[in-house]
Design a protein around this motif. Structure first.
Motif, PDB file in Angstrom:
ATOM      1  N   ILE A 270       0.838  -1.198   0.134  1.00  0.00           N
ATOM      2  CA  ILE A 270      -0.015  -0.068  -0.054  1.00  0.00           C
ATOM      3  C   ILE A 270       0.762   1.420   0.029  1.00  0.00           C
ATOM      4  O   ILE A 270       0.483   2.167  -0.729  1.00  0.00           O
ATOM      5  CB  ILE A 270      -1.065   0.042   1.106  1.00  0.00           C
ATOM      6  CG1 ILE A 270      -2.002  -1.169   1.142  1.00  0.00           C
ATOM      7  CG2 ILE A 270      -1.700   1.198   1.314  1.00  0.00           C
ATOM      8  CD1 ILE A 270      -2.826  -1.189  -0.040  1.00  0.00           C
ATOM      9  N   ARG A 271       2.017   1.174   0.711  1.00  0.00           N
ATOM     10  CA  ARG A 271       2.823   2.285   0.823  1.00  0.00           C
ATOM     11  C   ARG A 271       3.444   2.640  -0.508  1.00  0.00           C
ATOM     12  O   ARG A 271       3.602   3.803  -1.101  1.00  0.00           O
ATOM     13  CB  ARG A 271       3.995   2.145   1.791  1.00  0.00           C
ATOM     14  CG  ARG A 271       3.289   2.204   3.258  1.00  0.00           C
ATOM     15  CD  ARG A 271       4.673   2.279   4.051  1.00  0.00           C
ATOM     16  NE  ARG A 271       5.874   1.405   4.042  1.00  0.00           N
ATOM     17  CZ  ARG A 271       5.686   0.223   4.822  1.00  0.00           C
ATOM     18  NH1 ARG A 271       4.613  -0.020   5.566  1.00  0.00           N
ATOM     19  NH2 ARG A 271       6.716  -0.644   4.631  1.00  0.00           N
ATOM     20  N   ILE A 272       3.779   1.619  -1.158  1.00  0.00           N
ATOM     21  CA  ILE A 272       4.321   1.679  -2.447  1.00  0.00           C
ATOM     22  C   ILE A 272       3.253   2.509  -3.528  1.00  0.00           C
ATOM     23  O   ILE A 272       3.470   3.061  -4.449  1.00  0.00           O
ATOM     24  CB  ILE A 272       4.914   0.406  -3.186  1.00  0.00           C
ATOM     25  CG1 ILE A 272       6.118  -0.068  -2.231  1.00  0.00           C
ATOM     26  CG2 ILE A 272       5.406   0.510  -4.656  1.00  0.00           C
ATOM     27  CD1 ILE A 272       6.753  -1.288  -2.772  1.00  0.00           C
ATOM     28  N   ALA A 273       2.168   1.686  -3.475  1.00  0.00           N
ATOM     29  CA  ALA A 273       0.968   2.230  -4.271  1.00  0.00           C
ATOM     30  C   ALA A 273       0.546   3.780  -3.878  1.00  0.00           C
ATOM     31  O   ALA A 273       0.571   4.487  -4.970  1.00  0.00           O
ATOM     32  CB  ALA A 273      -0.423   1.312  -3.880  1.00  0.00           C
ATOM     33  N   CYS A 274       0.754   4.072  -2.716  1.00  0.00           N
ATOM     34  CA  CYS A 274       0.775   5.769  -2.532  1.00  0.00           C
ATOM     35  C   CYS A 274       1.820   6.469  -3.310  1.00  0.00           C
ATOM     36  O   CYS A 274       1.564   7.527  -3.647  1.00  0.00           O
ATOM     37  CB  CYS A 274       0.782   5.963  -1.024  1.00  0.00           C
ATOM     38  SG  CYS A 274      -0.596   5.331  -0.022  1.00  0.00           S
ATOM     39  N   ILE A 275       3.125   6.014  -3.221  1.00  0.00           N
ATOM     40  CA  ILE A 275       4.096   6.629  -3.930  1.00  0.00           C
ATOM     41  C   ILE A 275       3.898   6.455  -5.352  1.00  0.00           C
ATOM     42  O   ILE A 275       3.995   7.753  -5.952  1.00  0.00           O
ATOM     43  CB  ILE A 275       5.293   5.926  -3.548  1.00  0.00           C
ATOM     44  CG1 ILE A 275       5.830   6.023  -2.313  1.00  0.00           C
ATOM     45  CG2 ILE A 275       6.840   6.494  -4.597  1.00  0.00           C
ATOM     46  CD1 ILE A 275       7.123   5.037  -1.712  1.00  0.00           C
ATOM     47  N   SER A 430      10.582  20.888 -17.092  1.00  0.00           N
ATOM     48  CA  SER A 430       9.466  20.025 -16.433  1.00  0.00           C
ATOM     49  C   SER A 430       9.148  18.699 -16.897  1.00  0.00           C
ATOM     50  O   SER A 430       8.927  17.751 -16.039  1.00  0.00           O
ATOM     51  CB  SER A 430       8.110  20.871 -16.678  1.00  0.00           C
ATOM     52  OG  SER A 430       7.572  20.909 -17.884  1.00  0.00           O
ATOM     53  N   LEU A 431       9.222  18.343 -18.153  1.00  0.00           N
ATOM     54  CA  LEU A 431       9.024  17.079 -18.801  1.00  0.00           C
ATOM     55  C   LEU A 431      10.211  16.096 -18.296  1.00  0.00           C
ATOM     56  O   LEU A 431      10.078  14.865 -17.941  1.00  0.00           O
ATOM     57  CB  LEU A 431       8.926  17.137 -20.400  1.00  0.00           C
ATOM     58  CG  LEU A 431       7.743  17.810 -20.917  1.00  0.00           C
ATOM     59  CD1 LEU A 431       7.808  17.854 -22.449  1.00  0.00           C
ATOM     60  CD2 LEU A 431       6.557  16.670 -20.642  1.00  0.00           C
ATOM     61  N   LEU A 432      11.537  16.808 -18.229  1.00  0.00           N
ATOM     62  CA  LEU A 432      12.401  15.792 -17.566  1.00  0.00           C
ATOM     63  C   LEU A 432      12.518  15.817 -16.261  1.00  0.00           C
ATOM     64  O   LEU A 432      12.894  14.560 -15.603  1.00  0.00           O
ATOM     65  CB  LEU A 432      13.809  16.690 -17.970  1.00  0.00           C
ATOM     66  CG  LEU A 432      14.374  16.654 -19.438  1.00  0.00           C
ATOM     67  CD1 LEU A 432      15.571  17.746 -19.496  1.00  0.00           C
ATOM     68  CD2 LEU A 432      14.620  15.326 -19.934  1.00  0.00           C
ATOM     69  N   LEU A 433      11.918  16.708 -15.479  1.00  0.00           N
ATOM     70  CA  LEU A 433      11.516  16.346 -14.201  1.00  0.00           C
ATOM     71  C   LEU A 433      10.431  15.232 -13.979  1.00  0.00           C
ATOM     72  O   LEU A 433      10.605  14.395 -12.997  1.00  0.00           O
ATOM     73  CB  LEU A 433      11.137  17.622 -13.351  1.00  0.00           C
ATOM     74  CG  LEU A 433      12.165  18.550 -13.243  1.00  0.00           C
ATOM     75  CD1 LEU A 433      11.711  19.880 -12.734  1.00  0.00           C
ATOM     76  CD2 LEU A 433      13.215  18.304 -12.228  1.00  0.00           C
ATOM     77  N   ALA A 434       9.709  15.569 -14.517  1.00  0.00           N
ATOM     78  CA  ALA A 434       8.416  14.286 -14.894  1.00  0.00           C
ATOM     79  C   ALA A 434       9.056  12.850 -15.092  1.00  0.00           C
ATOM     80  O   ALA A 434       8.782  11.959 -14.540  1.00  0.00           O
ATOM     81  CB  ALA A 434       7.446  14.603 -15.863  1.00  0.00           C
ATOM     82  N   ALA A 435      10.255  12.875 -16.119  1.00  0.00           N
ATOM     83  CA  ALA A 435      10.812  11.382 -16.212  1.00  0.00           C
ATOM     84  C   ALA A 435      11.517  10.872 -15.069  1.00  0.00           C
ATOM     85  O   ALA A 435      11.565   9.898 -14.901  1.00  0.00           O
ATOM     86  CB  ALA A 435      11.536  12.015 -17.285  1.00  0.00           C
ATOM     87  N   ILE A 440      11.582   7.254 -10.691  1.00  0.00           N
ATOM     88  CA  ILE A 440      11.867   6.713  -9.440  1.00  0.00           C
ATOM     89  C   ILE A 440      10.533   5.645  -8.929  1.00  0.00           C
ATOM     90  O   ILE A 440      10.824   4.818  -8.196  1.00  0.00           O
ATOM     91  CB  ILE A 440      11.492   8.027  -8.534  1.00  0.00           C
ATOM     92  CG1 ILE A 440      12.717   8.935  -8.521  1.00  0.00           C
ATOM     93  CG2 ILE A 440      11.149   7.662  -7.064  1.00  0.00           C
ATOM     94  CD1 ILE A 440      12.469  10.267  -7.866  1.00  0.00           C
ATOM     95  N   ALA A 441       9.349   6.080  -9.750  1.00  0.00           N
ATOM     96  CA  ALA A 441       8.271   5.075  -9.600  1.00  0.00           C
ATOM     97  C   ALA A 441       8.566   3.783 -10.051  1.00  0.00           C
ATOM     98  O   ALA A 441       8.325   2.646  -9.578  1.00  0.00           O
ATOM     99  CB  ALA A 441       7.309   5.744 -10.261  1.00  0.00           C
ATOM    100  N   PHE A 442       9.499   3.559 -11.233  1.00  0.00           N
ATOM    101  CA  PHE A 442       9.904   2.290 -11.644  1.00  0.00           C
ATOM    102  C   PHE A 442      10.688   1.623 -10.736  1.00  0.00           C
ATOM    103  O   PHE A 442      10.355   0.374 -10.653  1.00  0.00           O
ATOM    104  CB  PHE A 442      10.551   2.512 -12.929  1.00  0.00           C
ATOM    105  CG  PHE A 442      11.642   1.644 -13.508  1.00  0.00           C
ATOM    106  CD1 PHE A 442      11.192   0.354 -13.931  1.00  0.00           C
ATOM    107  CD2 PHE A 442      13.025   1.672 -13.407  1.00  0.00           C
ATOM    108  CE1 PHE A 442      12.117  -0.825 -14.587  1.00  0.00           C
ATOM    109  CE2 PHE A 442      13.939   0.643 -13.726  1.00  0.00           C
ATOM    110  CZ  PHE A 442      13.230  -0.507 -14.126  1.00  0.00           C
ATOM    111  N   LEU A 443      11.562   2.245  -9.984  1.00  0.00           N
ATOM    112  CA  LEU A 443      12.544   1.445  -9.075  1.00  0.00           C
ATOM    113  C   LEU A 443      11.532   1.155  -7.859  1.00  0.00           C
ATOM    114  O   LEU A 443      12.219  -0.220  -7.472  1.00  0.00           O
ATOM    115  CB  LEU A 443      13.638   2.758  -8.648  1.00  0.00           C
ATOM    116  CG  LEU A 443      14.406   3.222  -9.509  1.00  0.00           C
ATOM    117  CD1 LEU A 443      15.333   4.570  -8.977  1.00  0.00           C
ATOM    118  CD2 LEU A 443      15.298   2.169 -10.099  1.00  0.00           C
TER     119      LEU A 443
END
Length: 462
Positions: A270-275, A430-435, A440-443
């Motif tokens: 659940i914590r990962i899902a929140c991230i 901004s797009l690079l920051l989103a990347a 991070i989400a991938f990790l």
């Protein structure tokens, strides 16, 4: 939450019911953009004043999600879904027939509160009534609605605005009546002997958190980001928001029936899902600026630039049901791992080649597929897998709340970045920051359970 076994025909009819309900709610989120200029003109509003039409909806969506989800866990999905649709319909009536801006504000408050409950109740019911082998497919179909409505919102607005902006809200009234009648006959009555002890203090603090965050971020001047962030219009509210977070967590841990299922955050999945959900909100905020980037990079007009969102939203709508069907056999981890990596690549490509139409469209498709792996069926499947039957609604509400919070925070930050640089440089950064956020989400996806572990968890929670 006990729900009797339903036959396939009844389940499909219920899924159609929820599809219409979610579509109605999410369409109203997308339609507000093209409607705002007409409302501003009708009531002589400034852009700052009219922005509250959107902000009030978001605030009460964030409050309504956990409150209505909690009520649905106790009083049954049917009663609360019908109540949510009634509220949404009443809010639409107030807006459609409003004679002053105060009526529109009140209507958006009621709409947001009702809409906040529609989404988690629909997701939780799928966990209640659909067998394990069909949950992913059903969640995927439900997720495709968001992509379709994101395209449909501006299109419906463009068709109806010439007849009067109020028709964009009047259309919700017959749909709401139809949903109420259909839900009355189709949705089963749940057996539940539990009584809810309402967490009034938790609701109050949650409301203050939502108001302080939304108001503080709404007052930020993106053209003068740092100084406005430190101004008395912004800083005190964001500071109060930060101070109230630990207080809220402490209150909810002590509450006998917390309005937000804080205990679920002890679960690693659940914590990962929140991230992942917060990451989606930030990434989504950068994507909505794509038309503005296209105007600068390719010299297109406003209408053509808006069409450049179609590859992203279209891919999202097409991929959602397909991924949902695959989800039942692969589990969430693989899909989210591949999806977040694809999303990272797509964002980098658009940032690096904003002038290349072909690469732009291809990257847009990648972004659309990637985004649905974060906020769509795979993530909601995780929450359904880890939640007990009596907490399914509350679990789905956490996803809604954090997604809205991420979009508010992301919108302010991305807007500040874009305004801090001249030309297309701000958009590219901004797009690079989103990347970076997507990577991070991938990790974090590496820490998710594989399919076998996920299935064991689901069976143990039944």
């Amino acid at each position: 939450m006990a729900t009797k076994t339903l036959d396939t025909k009844t389940r499909n009819l219920i899924l159609i019911l929820f599809l219409i309900g979610v579509f109605m709610g999410s369409l109203d989120t997308g339609i507000i953009g093209p409607v705002l200029p007409s409302i501003e003109q009708s009531f002589n509003l400034t852009s700052r004043e009219s922005s509250w039409i959107f902000t009030l909806f978001v605030i009460f969506f964030m409050i309504g999600s956990p409150v209505m989800a909690k009520f649905s866990d106790f009083y049954g999905r049917k009663k609360i879904f019908i109540l949510d649709v009634i509220l949404f319909g009443i809010g639409s009536c107030l807006i459609a027939f409003s004679l002053n801006i105060e009526s529109i504000f009140l209507g958006r408050i009621i709409q947001g509160f009702g809409c906040g409950g529609i989404f988690p109740v629909a997701g939780a019911f799928i966990g209640d009534a659909f067998p394990l082998e069909e949950r992913g497919k059903a969640l995927g179909i439900l997720g495709s609605v968001f992509g379709i409505s994101a395209i449909g919102g501006p299109l419906v607005g463009a068709v109806l605005i010439p007849y009067g902006w109020n028709w964009c809200f009047t259309i919700n009234i017959p749909i709401s009546i139809f949903l109420i009648v259909l839900a009355t006959y189709v949705l089963p009555n749940a057996e539940n002997s539990r009584k809810l002890k309402i967490d009034y203090l938790g609701i109050l603090i949650l409301s203050l958190l939502s108001i302080f965050l939304a108001y503080g971020l709404n007052q930020i001047d993106s053209s003068n980001f740092i100084s406005s962030l430190l101004s008395m219009k912004v800083a005190p509210f964001l500071i109060l928001f930060i101070i109230l977070i630990p207080i809220f967590l402490k209150i909810e841990k002590r509450a006998e029936e917390s309005i937000v299922a804080i205990n679920m955050l002890e679960n690693r999945e659940i914590r990962i899902a929140c991230i992942e959900t917060l990451s989606y909100g930030i990434i989504y905020s950068s994507v909505i600026f794509v038309p503005s980037l296209v105007i600068l990079s390719m010299g297109l007009n406003d209408q053509l630039a808006s069409l450049m969102l179609i590859p992203i939203l279209g891919a999202n709508a097409v991929a959602a049901p397909i991924l949902g069907k695959i989800l039942d056999s692969t589990g969430s981890r693989k899909i989210m791992m591949i999806g977040t990596l694809i999303l990272t690549f797509g964002l980098i490509v658009i940032a690096a080649y904003p002038h290349n139409m072909i690469l732009f469209i291809a990257a847009g498709c990648l972004i659309g597929v990637g985004m649905v792996t974060i906020i769509g069926a795979p993530l909601r499947y995780i929450v359904l897998s880890e939640a007990k039957p009596t907490e399914r609604g509350a679990g789905q509400a956490i996803v809604n709340m954090l997604s809205s919070a991420g979009q508010l925070i992301g919108g302010a930050l991305i807007g500040g970045v874009i305004a801090s640089f001249s030309g297309i440089l701000g958009y590219k950064i901004s797009l690079l920051l989103a990347a970076v956020v997507a990577f991070i989400a991938f990790l974090f996806t590496f820490r998710l359970k594989n399919r076998d572990e996920q299935m064991e968890t689901i069976k143990s929670n039944l």
